[in-house]
Design a protein around this motif. Sequence first.
Motif, PDB file in Angstrom:
ATOM      1  N   LEU A 187      35.471  30.979 -43.642  1.00  9.81           N
ATOM      2  CA  LEU A 187      36.145  32.250 -43.911  1.00  9.81           C
ATOM      3  C   LEU A 187      36.231  33.085 -42.641  1.00  9.81           C
ATOM      4  O   LEU A 187      37.323  33.478 -42.221  1.00  9.81           O
ATOM      5  CB  LEU A 187      35.410  33.044 -44.996  1.00  9.81           C
ATOM      6  N   PHE A 188      35.100  33.351 -42.026  1.00  8.64           N
ATOM      7  CA  PHE A 188      35.090  34.147 -40.800  1.00  8.64           C
ATOM      8  C   PHE A 188      35.044  33.275 -39.545  1.00  8.64           C
ATOM      9  O   PHE A 188      35.664  33.600 -38.540  1.00  8.64           O
ATOM     10  CB  PHE A 188      33.887  35.095 -40.784  1.00  8.64           C
TER      11      PHE A 188
ATOM     12  N   LEU B  32      44.371  38.116 -41.946  1.00  3.02           N
ATOM     13  CA  LEU B  32      44.550  37.428 -40.669  1.00  3.02           C
ATOM     14  C   LEU B  32      44.612  35.920 -40.845  1.00  3.02           C
ATOM     15  O   LEU B  32      45.423  35.237 -40.220  1.00  3.02           O
ATOM     16  CB  LEU B  32      43.383  37.768 -39.731  1.00  3.02           C
ATOM     17  N   GLN B  33      43.742  35.394 -41.689  1.00  2.49           N
ATOM     18  CA  GLN B  33      43.606  33.948 -41.835  1.00  2.49           C
ATOM     19  C   GLN B  33      44.872  33.307 -42.410  1.00  2.49           C
ATOM     20  O   GLN B  33      45.210  32.174 -42.070  1.00  2.49           O
ATOM     21  CB  GLN B  33      42.412  33.632 -42.736  1.00  2.49           C
ATOM     22  N   HIS B  34      45.568  34.031 -43.264  1.00  5.34           N
ATOM     23  CA  HIS B  34      46.765  33.480 -43.894  1.00  5.34           C
ATOM     24  C   HIS B  34      48.040  34.108 -43.344  1.00  5.34           C
ATOM     25  O   HIS B  34      49.122  33.930 -43.912  1.00  5.34           O
ATOM     26  CB  HIS B  34      46.683  33.694 -45.411  1.00  5.34           C
TER      27      HIS B  34
ATOM     28  N   LEU C 180      36.865  30.963 -34.378  1.00  5.07           N
ATOM     29  CA  LEU C 180      37.215  31.935 -35.412  1.00  5.07           C
ATOM     30  C   LEU C 180      38.157  31.301 -36.425  1.00  5.07           C
ATOM     31  O   LEU C 180      39.090  30.578 -36.069  1.00  5.07           O
ATOM     32  CB  LEU C 180      37.877  33.161 -34.792  1.00  5.07           C
ATOM     33  N   ALA C 181      37.928  31.570 -37.700  1.00  4.72           N
ATOM     34  CA  ALA C 181      38.708  30.953 -38.776  1.00  4.72           C
ATOM     35  C   ALA C 181      39.975  31.763 -39.029  1.00  4.72           C
ATOM     36  O   ALA C 181      40.069  32.506 -40.013  1.00  4.72           O
ATOM     37  CB  ALA C 181      37.870  30.853 -40.041  1.00  4.72           C
ATOM     38  N   LEU C 182      40.970  31.600 -38.140  1.00  2.00           N
ATOM     39  CA  LEU C 182      42.203  32.357 -38.249  1.00  2.00           C
ATOM     40  C   LEU C 182      43.373  31.419 -38.550  1.00  2.00           C
ATOM     41  O   LEU C 182      43.171  30.247 -38.853  1.00  2.00           O
ATOM     42  CB  LEU C 182      42.409  33.165 -36.972  1.00  2.00           C
TER      43      LEU C 182
END
Length: 325
Positions: A251-252, A212-214, A228-230
Amino acid sequence: MSTTTITTGPLPARAVRTAVRYGYVPAMLLGVNGAAIALTTAGATHGAGKVWLLVLLAAAIAASFAAEHLLPYESDWNRPLGDGRRDAAHTLVNETLILGSLAAIPALAAAVTVADTWPHHWPLWAQVLAAILAADAGITLVHYASHKIGMLWRFHAVHHSVKRFYGLNGLMKHPLHQTIEMTAGITPLLAVGLPVDVASALALAVAAQLLLQHSNADYRIGPAKHVLALNEGHRFHHLKWAGIGDVNFGLFTLIWDHALRTYSYDGARRFTSDDLGMAAKPHYPVRYLAQLAEPFKTSGACTTSPATGTAGTAALEGARSRAAQ
């Protein structure tokens, strides 16, 4: 830039794009993690049941690619730049290390447990959430340190060499750096008696979060993007100029970034491949084995070059200003 719109095209296609834009993140965060918790509850961490966790991981990766192709933030990022096999190798090696380490949890717990104070009586979902928040702190702080300490940066630079931003980038890491990050995140949990079932669900949560993050999917999460770390926030972390990427380490969550005053976001900022990579190392090795070797070479040392050029300097000043707000 070619951000996909959802207001044009046939009605079914618009409906699908709308579902991806607003439903993809809940499906991954709640659906994949919920399925992982259900599987661990049913005993999937033992024997042949582990296969189902691998099936779930494969489904999450497939969903990531599907979302990126149905609603891309940047269409060009869906096309390999001679990096497809390399990224597949990073993913295979690093995910195997994560999942393989689960088998060692009982022995590691026996070795490092100080006092079994883990809340075993909590519902499993609450235990997993607690593990996520605790691991988020350790991994985020190591990530932060990796931008400040030259020896750690040598290994972390592998991750910042990417020239396109898509799901598999999350696992494009030097295995030694990933091991350091995961050790920082998991050791405190082992010290208080982390159960294998919770560790298994945590491993799947990490994999889903990195996808999700990348992600290259042009999804939306509203005001939650500040917590949120998205991908909307994490793109700023991959800006290539020295110093400008020292933001949004989480991260999260972005809780620690707010505390460290390293949070940065500008909704008007758009990204292309020209913004990514490392300005100080434009010719960083591309092939997998060369990337594994680079941190051990003289050329793998950290450079202290400032943001280069007028555009880079302006971008750096803008990021610092936003991070200070």
